[in-house]
Design a protein around this motif. Sequence first.
Motif, PDB file in Angstrom:
ATOM      1  N   HIS A   1      49.451  26.071  44.492  1.00 20.33           N
ATOM      2  CA  HIS A   1      48.329  27.235  44.474  1.00 20.33           C
ATOM      3  C   HIS A   1      47.144  27.104  43.503  1.00 20.33           C
ATOM      4  O   HIS A   1      47.128  26.413  42.797  1.00 20.33           O
ATOM      5  N   ILE A   2      45.881  27.510  44.138  1.00 20.71           N
ATOM      6  CA  ILE A   2      44.849  27.530  43.668  1.00 20.71           C
ATOM      7  C   ILE A   2      44.333  28.584  43.127  1.00 20.71           C
ATOM      8  O   ILE A   2      44.403  29.776  43.681  1.00 20.71           O
ATOM      9  N   GLY A   3      44.039  28.727  41.736  1.00 21.44           N
ATOM     10  CA  GLY A   3      43.656  29.966  41.072  1.00 21.44           C
ATOM     11  C   GLY A   3      42.322  30.507  41.188  1.00 21.44           C
ATOM     12  O   GLY A   3      41.685  30.734  40.552  1.00 21.44           O
ATOM     13  N   LEU A   4      42.073  30.814  42.867  1.00 21.91           N
ATOM     14  CA  LEU A   4      40.962  31.550  43.190  1.00 21.91           C
ATOM     15  C   LEU A   4      41.237  32.650  44.080  1.00 21.91           C
ATOM     16  O   LEU A   4      42.336  32.571  44.839  1.00 21.91           O
ATOM     17  N   TYR A   5      40.741  33.928  43.644  1.00 24.26           N
ATOM     18  CA  TYR A   5      41.086  35.045  44.489  1.00 24.26           C
ATOM     19  C   TYR A   5      39.870  35.727  45.030  1.00 24.26           C
ATOM     20  O   TYR A   5      38.795  35.705  44.414  1.00 24.26           O
ATOM     21  N   ALA A   6      40.145  36.481  46.153  1.00 23.32           N
ATOM     22  CA  ALA A   6      38.959  37.136  46.689  1.00 23.32           C
ATOM     23  C   ALA A   6      39.831  38.702  46.949  1.00 23.32           C
ATOM     24  O   ALA A   6      40.845  38.635  47.379  1.00 23.32           O
ATOM     25  N   TYR A   7      39.176  39.722  46.490  1.00 26.88           N
ATOM     26  CA  TYR A   7      39.493  41.129  46.589  1.00 26.88           C
ATOM     27  C   TYR A   7      38.776  41.939  47.187  1.00 26.88           C
ATOM     28  O   TYR A   7      37.473  41.952  47.149  1.00 26.88           O
ATOM     29  N   ARG A   8      39.328  42.820  48.116  1.00 28.47           N
ATOM     30  CA  ARG A   8      38.539  44.165  48.351  1.00 28.47           C
ATOM     31  C   ARG A   8      38.327  44.756  46.997  1.00 28.47           C
ATOM     32  O   ARG A   8      39.229  45.126  46.323  1.00 28.47           O
ATOM     33  N   TYR A   9      37.291  45.508  46.767  1.00 30.44           N
ATOM     34  CA  TYR A   9      36.721  46.215  45.823  1.00 30.44           C
ATOM     35  C   TYR A   9      37.923  47.356  45.391  1.00 30.44           C
ATOM     36  O   TYR A   9      38.030  47.266  44.203  1.00 30.44           O
ATOM     37  N   GLU A  10      38.293  48.198  46.148  1.00 25.03           N
ATOM     38  CA  GLU A  10      38.928  49.065  46.110  1.00 25.03           C
ATOM     39  C   GLU A  10      40.278  48.721  45.566  1.00 25.03           C
ATOM     40  O   GLU A  10      40.965  49.079  44.869  1.00 25.03           O
ATOM     41  N   THR A  11      40.889  47.438  46.087  1.00 18.23           N
ATOM     42  CA  THR A  11      41.954  47.021  45.767  1.00 18.23           C
ATOM     43  C   THR A  11      41.859  46.233  44.268  1.00 18.23           C
ATOM     44  O   THR A  11      43.185  46.353  43.555  1.00 18.23           O
ATOM     45  N   LEU A  12      40.870  45.733  43.907  1.00 19.88           N
ATOM     46  CA  LEU A  12      40.883  45.313  42.388  1.00 19.88           C
ATOM     47  C   LEU A  12      40.782  46.467  41.462  1.00 19.88           C
ATOM     48  O   LEU A  12      41.530  46.376  40.515  1.00 19.88           O
ATOM     49  N   CYS A  13      40.309  47.558  42.049  1.00 19.39           N
ATOM     50  CA  CYS A  13      40.315  48.809  41.141  1.00 19.39           C
ATOM     51  C   CYS A  13      41.780  49.210  40.892  1.00 19.39           C
ATOM     52  O   CYS A  13      42.304  49.636  39.928  1.00 19.39           O
ATOM     53  N   ARG A  14      42.584  49.015  42.146  1.00 20.01           N
ATOM     54  CA  ARG A  14      43.737  49.548  42.150  1.00 20.01           C
ATOM     55  C   ARG A  14      44.759  48.658  41.122  1.00 20.01           C
ATOM     56  O   ARG A  14      45.588  49.307  40.274  1.00 20.01           O
ATOM     57  N   TYR A  15      44.475  47.338  41.537  1.00 25.87           N
ATOM     58  CA  TYR A  15      45.350  46.289  40.936  1.00 25.87           C
ATOM     59  C   TYR A  15      45.428  46.364  39.245  1.00 25.87           C
ATOM     60  O   TYR A  15      46.386  46.430  38.615  1.00 25.87           O
ATOM     61  N   ILE A  16      44.008  46.768  38.714  1.00 23.36           N
ATOM     62  CA  ILE A  16      43.791  46.542  37.334  1.00 23.36           C
ATOM     63  C   ILE A  16      44.582  47.826  36.875  1.00 23.36           C
ATOM     64  O   ILE A  16      44.888  47.799  35.586  1.00 23.36           O
ATOM     65  N   SER A  17      44.952  48.986  37.397  1.00 22.79           N
ATOM     66  CA  SER A  17      45.358  50.089  37.073  1.00 22.79           C
ATOM     67  C   SER A  17      46.701  50.036  37.084  1.00 22.79           C
ATOM     68  O   SER A  17      47.615  50.923  36.377  1.00 22.79           O
ATOM     69  N   LEU A  18      47.564  48.790  37.436  1.00 23.87           N
ATOM     70  CA  LEU A  18      48.791  48.960  37.800  1.00 23.87           C
ATOM     71  C   LEU A  18      49.636  48.187  36.603  1.00 23.87           C
ATOM     72  O   LEU A  18      48.784  47.499  35.840  1.00 23.87           O
ATOM     73  N   GLU A  19      50.708  48.698  36.227  1.00 18.83           N
ATOM     74  CA  GLU A  19      51.600  48.029  35.167  1.00 18.83           C
ATOM     75  C   GLU A  19      52.189  46.539  35.402  1.00 18.83           C
ATOM     76  O   GLU A  19      52.467  46.773  36.762  1.00 18.83           O
ATOM     77  N   SER A  20      52.229  45.735  34.669  1.00 18.97           N
ATOM     78  CA  SER A  20      52.840  44.489  34.890  1.00 18.97           C
ATOM     79  C   SER A  20      54.462  44.712  35.194  1.00 18.97           C
ATOM     80  O   SER A  20      54.949  45.524  34.541  1.00 18.97           O
ATOM     81  N   GLY A  21      54.943  43.938  35.913  1.00 16.13           N
ATOM     82  CA  GLY A  21      56.469  44.142  36.174  1.00 16.13           C
ATOM     83  C   GLY A  21      57.192  42.868  35.671  1.00 16.13           C
ATOM     84  O   GLY A  21      56.581  41.790  35.015  1.00 16.13           O
TER      85      GLY A  21
END
Length: 282
Positions: A205-225
């Motif tokens: 895996h290469i640590g490079l990411y592309a996000y939809r803006y809305e998905t990035l907002c949602r991702y940040i709001s989620l709790e780690s598992g």
Amino acid sequence: MIFYISESRENMPRTSSPVAIIIPARYGSSRFLGKPLAMITGRTMINRVWSLACAVADVDVVCVATDDERIAEHVRSFSGHVAITPNDCTNGTERVLTAAEMLATTPAVVVNLQGDAVLTPPWVIAALIDEMRRDPTVEIATAAVRMDKRTYDALCTAKGHGEVGGTTVTFDRRGNALYFSKSIIPFVRKDAQGNNADPFPVFRHIGLYAYRYETLCRYISLESGPLERSEKLEQLRALEHGIPVRVVEVDYGGRTHWAVDSPDDLKRVEAIIGEEGDLVPE
């Protein structure tokens, strides 16, 4: 290339912009203090990464996200654009979102390019952006390289010596990630059926990411598992919460991939650049 950056979001119209590449750069790394300003063959690390991002075609915004004025001042010195983010950002992904929120236009796609990714070819970054444009259903895209027998054996040896670095990923027939791990997955059984021969079914895996803006907002709001906490891999948060991650197989075109985690890595990176040349001329 046109850049948009704003010091304030008040009373500013919000429009849609295709792609922003945001480079998180923190001065106070516990393992490598001041890493973004470290010199690599005559240029700072952050300058090199910024140049790589600017070499990607059809990108509207390239911005360095930092909490340190020393980094910000240096980026401005080579006409780069900066977003000053709060000190309390918990990780680079949160810093990237904060910087995206500070842009004069809301990006449709946000690329998180690590500030120490000095050997990432521009065409690898472009491959993720192309995938996001090709398939509008993709919420997150990341990159992976197929390993051959030589690189697989080298990673096995490194893991056997207790090294933590090096993440592998498995994915389904559509290219959506099944799992990321610091262990080498899948297990390759060496048997008479030739499973120990190329092409290997193992992808680094290469640590490079592309996000939809809305998905990035949602991702940040989620709790780690529990998986994220166990592996210490942020991308597992998306999988644990049911967000698909598209894995894009990329080819480094004979270039060497290497991460800068410590001052010792600088010499190795300089040697690679000396042997293979600069990805982007100064």
